[in-house]
Design an enzyme around this catalytic site. Sequence first.
Site, PDB file in Angstrom:
ATOM      1  CD  GLU A   1      -2.815  -1.116   2.474  1.00  0.00           C
ATOM      2  OE1 GLU A   1      -2.783  -0.100   3.208  1.00  0.00           O
ATOM      3  OE2 GLU A   1      -3.601  -2.067   2.650  1.00  0.00           O
ATOM      4  N   PRO A   2       0.332   2.422  -0.273  1.00  0.00           N
ATOM      5  CG  PRO A   2      -0.946   4.091  -1.287  1.00  0.00           C
ATOM      6  CD  PRO A   2      -1.035   2.691  -0.750  1.00  0.00           C
ATOM      7  N   GLY A   3       1.307   3.379   2.192  1.00  0.00           N
ATOM      8  CA  GLY A   3       1.959   3.528   3.490  1.00  0.00           C
ATOM      9  C   GLY A   3       2.442   2.218   4.071  1.00  0.00           C
ATOM     10  CB  ALA A   4       1.673  -0.930   4.233  1.00  0.00           C
ATOM     11  N   GLY A   5       4.896  -0.620   2.516  1.00  0.00           N
ATOM     12  CA  GLY A   5       5.702  -1.283   1.498  1.00  0.00           C
ATOM     13  C   GLY A   5       6.500  -2.395   2.134  1.00  0.00           C
ATOM     14  CB  SER A   6       9.974  -2.546   3.465  1.00  0.00           C
ATOM     15  OG  SER A   6      10.640  -2.329   2.240  1.00  0.00           O
TER      16      SER A   6
ATOM     17  CB  ALA B   1      -2.678  -9.593  15.838  1.00  0.00           C
TER      18      ALA B   1
ATOM     19  CD  GLU C   1       6.332 -11.574  -3.749  1.00  0.00           C
ATOM     20  OE1 GLU C   1       6.097 -10.711  -4.600  1.00  0.00           O
ATOM     21  OE2 GLU C   1       6.206 -11.372  -2.526  1.00  0.00           O
ATOM     22  NE  ARG C   2      10.314 -12.027   0.449  1.00  0.00           N
ATOM     23  CZ  ARG C   2       9.867 -11.554   1.589  1.00  0.00           C
ATOM     24  NH1 ARG C   2       9.857 -12.325   2.661  1.00  0.00           N
ATOM     25  NH2 ARG C   2       9.416 -10.316   1.676  1.00  0.00           N
TER      26      ARG C   2
END
Length: 400
Positions: free
Chosen positions: A125-130, A178, A239-240
Amino acid sequence: MAELTEQQAADFRKKCDDFLETYAYKQGQGVPSYDDQKAFLAAAAGAGLAGVAYDAAYGGGGLSQAHDKIWREAQGNYTMMSGAFIISHGMCVPMVSEYGSEEIKKRYLPDAISGKTLFCQMFSEPGAGSDVASLQSRAVKDGDEWILNGQKVWTTTAQIADYGVVICRTDPDQPKHAGISMFIVDMKAPGMEIRPIHQIDGGSEFNEVFMTDVRVPADHLLGEYNNGWRMATAMLMYERVAIGTAGSGKINQPTYKLLLKAAQENGKVNDPVVRQQLMTIYSMETTKALVAQRTKAEQKAGKTPGPGGSLGKLFGSNIAWYMRECALEIAGPQTVAWEPDAENGSERQRIFLNSFQSSIAGGTDEIQRNIIGDRVLGLPREPGVDKGVPFNELKVGTQA
């Protein structure tokens, strides 16, 4: 299932080779279109070669991991024929297979395995990348449905996807790791808006996705309620592995071959510096292929892959960094630019430009190093100041 005899292995290998000779592109023949990839997977499903190791009841081949290994090895001799499906097949299908209900598996897996439908993954998300756990997209229960609101970004192939696997916050009173749950969502549902992001190479592989009062059936919760972070972690491991082991059917050096051809074309193949660079790339890719094969071998038990998948993913990024240095040395400006009338540039130039995403997509290099240090090497974790704090009390992401 018992181990294959030499004759059984030889017979199956011939079946794979015969199929690929008929339906696959030979290396150097170009990149198959999305329609070509769908046709290839449909034909593979008809031949029992799509989803080789998945249960036949869900559209798979019903064969063993040994069969799957032979199939991947055979594909390594041809152009990758399902590149657009790497997320759908490498991440979403395994999650639906492992955590979906019987009804969900029968509904979604056959079409996904055969390429009739495509899944995408919606985490960032725009505020939740790494820091994906800082996500703010919400899912609220309303009778027999969930109502989803929020924004996702950098969603690969969302513009052509039929379904998505998405994580949303279902209980903001819980700590940020959580109170998260995972859902299957229809990408064509009312309230879904997809905006392609235009890239430097002229493509639009990534997208922004906006969810406004999107309704999802209650039984499309994947896994347990409020257990989405464990689900997300499992999916990221898939994914990795998918990224780090792509094209790992055999020991191969695709980047080396690409650069060698460029060096030959530019008369630099006898330059001692260039030759050293080429052999470094060759050694790195050989090592990565060996690591990838080990990672795949560890999945034979049919369990969710572990943190070792980050090794191949990180090493692939290191190869991309070094490849860019070598490519500029060998081909100069031809590496990044092409004539305006050349349709989308050459394969070599597109590979160079797209290589920059390798250190971001699927988790940044820094994240991979943290995972390797913490979960592979057993080093102390970084201190977490937000541990145990309810999410709605944190100033994370875009929360003020």
